[in-house]
Design a protein around this motif. Structure first.
Motif, PDB file in Angstrom:
ATOM      1  N   GLN A  14       0.808  -1.350  -0.058  1.00 36.28           N
ATOM      2  CA  GLN A  14      -0.060   0.058   0.040  1.00 36.28           C
ATOM      3  C   GLN A  14       1.071   1.159   0.119  1.00 36.28           C
ATOM      4  N   PRO A  17      -0.744   7.985  -0.469  1.00 38.50           N
ATOM      5  CA  PRO A  17      -1.428   8.673  -1.344  1.00 38.50           C
ATOM      6  C   PRO A  17      -0.588   9.802  -2.063  1.00 38.50           C
ATOM      7  N   GLU A  20       2.639   7.412  -5.533  1.00 36.65           N
ATOM      8  CA  GLU A  20       2.739   6.435  -6.427  1.00 36.65           C
ATOM      9  C   GLU A  20       3.755   6.245  -7.798  1.00 36.65           C
ATOM     10  N   ARG A  47       0.568  -2.711 -10.837  1.00 35.53           N
ATOM     11  CA  ARG A  47      -0.282  -1.605 -10.179  1.00 35.53           C
ATOM     12  C   ARG A  47      -1.812  -2.129 -10.177  1.00 35.53           C
ATOM     13  N   SER A  48      -2.371  -2.278  -9.078  1.00 41.75           N
ATOM     14  CA  SER A  48      -3.709  -2.669  -9.015  1.00 41.75           C
ATOM     15  C   SER A  48      -4.768  -1.762  -9.358  1.00 41.75           C
ATOM     16  N   ASP A  49      -5.899  -2.263  -9.515  1.00 41.54           N
ATOM     17  CA  ASP A  49      -6.994  -1.331  -9.632  1.00 41.54           C
ATOM     18  C   ASP A  49      -7.394  -0.677  -8.557  1.00 41.54           C
ATOM     19  N   GLU A  50      -6.787  -1.034  -7.296  1.00 39.06           N
ATOM     20  CA  GLU A  50      -7.303  -0.781  -6.048  1.00 39.06           C
ATOM     21  C   GLU A  50      -6.374   0.554  -5.701  1.00 39.06           C
ATOM     22  N   GLU A  51      -6.707   1.622  -5.319  1.00 40.66           N
ATOM     23  CA  GLU A  51      -6.129   2.964  -5.303  1.00 40.66           C
ATOM     24  C   GLU A  51      -4.944   2.600  -4.213  1.00 40.66           C
ATOM     25  N   GLY A  52      -3.566   3.001  -4.685  1.00 44.86           N
ATOM     26  CA  GLY A  52      -2.389   2.888  -4.105  1.00 44.86           C
ATOM     27  C   GLY A  52      -1.887   1.610  -3.802  1.00 44.86           C
ATOM     28  N   TYR A  54       0.059  -1.737  -5.011  1.00 43.00           N
ATOM     29  CA  TYR A  54       0.924  -2.610  -5.895  1.00 43.00           C
ATOM     30  C   TYR A  54       1.323  -3.969  -5.590  1.00 43.00           C
TER      31      TYR A  54
END
Length: 116
Positions: A14, A17, A20, A47-52, A54
């Motif tokens: 994670q 914010p 990235e 990089r995941s579609d989930e914010e922040g 990897y």
């Protein structure tokens, strides 16, 4: 040693914010401290579609050789360079039991990027 007996490490990271892009840049800059280890078979940053979030996947010749790297000064220095960007994470380990090579496997990252 065949790829089907590789030891795989998957990290979920994670990232704080707004950090990235810096994280991605530093990961690329310091990655050879992992990939230049003789027991490392390669690593991938996704990089995941989930914010922040990897995922880092790293393949190793064997678990004992990965564990040796994991406790080394080289690994500690690598982690210290990435730590400022992290707000959390986890690690999962596994043994690869099979590998089916795809037709695109011989395409380099640069070739893939150029074709996009």
């Amino acid at each position: 040693m065949s790829e089907s007996t590789a030891f795989r490490v998957m990290l979920r990271m994670q990232i704080k914010p707004g950090m990235e892009q810096d994280f991605e840049r530093v990961w690329l800059e310091v990655g050879d401290s992992v990939t230049s280890h003789p027991a490392n078979l390669g690593q991938w940053l996704s990089r995941s579609d989930e914010e922040g979030v990897y995922y880092i996947v790293s393949d190793w010749v064997s678990e004992p050789l990965f564990r040796e790297f994991e406790t080394s000064d080289r690994h500690l220095q690598h982690r210290q360079q990435l730590h400022p960007y992290r707000s959390g994470g986890s690690m999962t380990t596994m043994h690869v039991v099979a590998h089916l090579r795809g037709d695109g496997a011989d395409v380099t990252h640069r070739e893939w990027e150029a074709a996009r």
